[in-house]
Design a protein around this motif. Structure first.
Motif, short mmCIF file in Angstrom:
data_model
loop_
_atom_site.label_atom_id
_atom_site.label_comp_id
_atom_site.label_asym_id
_atom_site.label_seq_id
_atom_site.Cartn_x
_atom_site.Cartn_y
_atom_site.Cartn_z
N ILE A 1 -0.34 -10.61 -4.56
CA ILE A 1 0.36 -9.62 -3.74
C ILE A 1 1.39 -8.86 -4.57
O ILE A 1 1.50 -7.62 -4.46
CB ILE A 1 1.01 -10.30 -2.52
N ILE A 2 2.12 -9.55 -5.41
CA ILE A 2 3.09 -8.89 -6.29
C ILE A 2 2.38 -7.93 -7.24
O ILE A 2 2.85 -6.81 -7.49
CB ILE A 2 3.93 -9.93 -7.06
N LYS A 3 1.22 -8.35 -7.74
CA LYS A 3 0.44 -7.47 -8.63
C LYS A 3 -0.02 -6.22 -7.89
O LYS A 3 -0.01 -5.13 -8.45
CB LYS A 3 -0.75 -8.23 -9.21
N SER A 4 -0.39 -6.37 -6.62
CA SER A 4 -0.85 -5.20 -5.88
C SER A 4 0.29 -4.24 -5.57
O SER A 4 0.08 -3.03 -5.46
CB SER A 4 -1.53 -5.63 -4.58
N LEU A 5 1.48 -4.75 -5.42
CA LEU A 5 2.62 -3.90 -5.08
C LEU A 5 3.23 -3.19 -6.29
O LEU A 5 3.65 -2.03 -6.17
CB LEU A 5 3.70 -4.73 -4.38
N PHE A 6 3.28 -3.86 -7.45
CA PHE A 6 4.07 -3.32 -8.54
C PHE A 6 3.28 -2.86 -9.75
O PHE A 6 3.84 -2.23 -10.63
CB PHE A 6 5.12 -4.33 -8.99
N ASP A 7 2.00 -3.20 -9.86
CA ASP A 7 1.22 -2.72 -11.01
C ASP A 7 0.78 -1.29 -10.77
O ASP A 7 0.53 -0.86 -9.65
CB ASP A 7 0.00 -3.61 -11.26
N THR B 1 0.28 1.19 -3.05
CA THR B 1 -0.18 -0.19 -2.97
C THR B 1 -1.70 -0.23 -3.08
O THR B 1 -2.40 0.52 -2.42
CB THR B 1 0.26 -0.80 -1.63
N ASN B 2 -2.18 -1.12 -3.93
CA ASN B 2 -3.62 -1.32 -4.06
C ASN B 2 -4.08 -2.21 -2.90
O ASN B 2 -3.83 -3.41 -2.88
CB ASN B 2 -3.93 -1.97 -5.42
N LYS B 3 -4.73 -1.62 -1.93
CA LYS B 3 -5.05 -2.33 -0.69
C LYS B 3 -6.10 -3.42 -0.88
O LYS B 3 -6.07 -4.43 -0.18
CB LYS B 3 -5.51 -1.32 0.35
N GLU B 4 -7.04 -3.24 -1.83
CA GLU B 4 -8.05 -4.26 -2.05
C GLU B 4 -7.43 -5.54 -2.62
O GLU B 4 -7.75 -6.65 -2.20
CB GLU B 4 -9.15 -3.75 -2.99
N VAL B 5 -6.53 -5.36 -3.58
CA VAL B 5 -5.87 -6.51 -4.19
C VAL B 5 -4.91 -7.16 -3.19
O VAL B 5 -4.78 -8.38 -3.13
CB VAL B 5 -5.15 -6.08 -5.48
N LEU B 6 -4.27 -6.34 -2.36
CA LEU B 6 -3.38 -6.87 -1.34
C LEU B 6 -4.14 -7.71 -0.33
O LEU B 6 -3.69 -8.80 0.04
CB LEU B 6 -2.65 -5.73 -0.62
#
Length: 73
Positions: A66-72, A3-8
């Protein structure tokens, strides 16, 4: 696939910004309909509708982030 924590955290900030708008918008609309005799009725109603639409848009952006941070990758 982490998971990208900054984007999350950015997405969570969007959701936190949408939360007050979800309460302010309907209360302004209710206030506008209760005070129809006032001259400011249409202005308060327009601000309430804009706040509700803004809340939906900010919530959409937050969930999308949030979806982008989880799945990209």
């Amino acid at each position: 696939m982490g998971t990208n924590k900054e984007v999350l955290s950015k997405g969570i900030k969007y959701l936190a910004g949408a939360l007050p708008l979800f309460f302010i918008g309907p209360s302004l609309i209710y206030n506008a309909f209760m005070n129809k005799q006032n001259l400011w009725h249409y202005l308060v109603l327009a601000i309430g509708i804009i706040a509700c639409l803004g809340a939906m848009f900010v919530m959409y952006m937050g969930l999308k982030t949030i979806i982008k941070s989880l799945f990209d990758d």
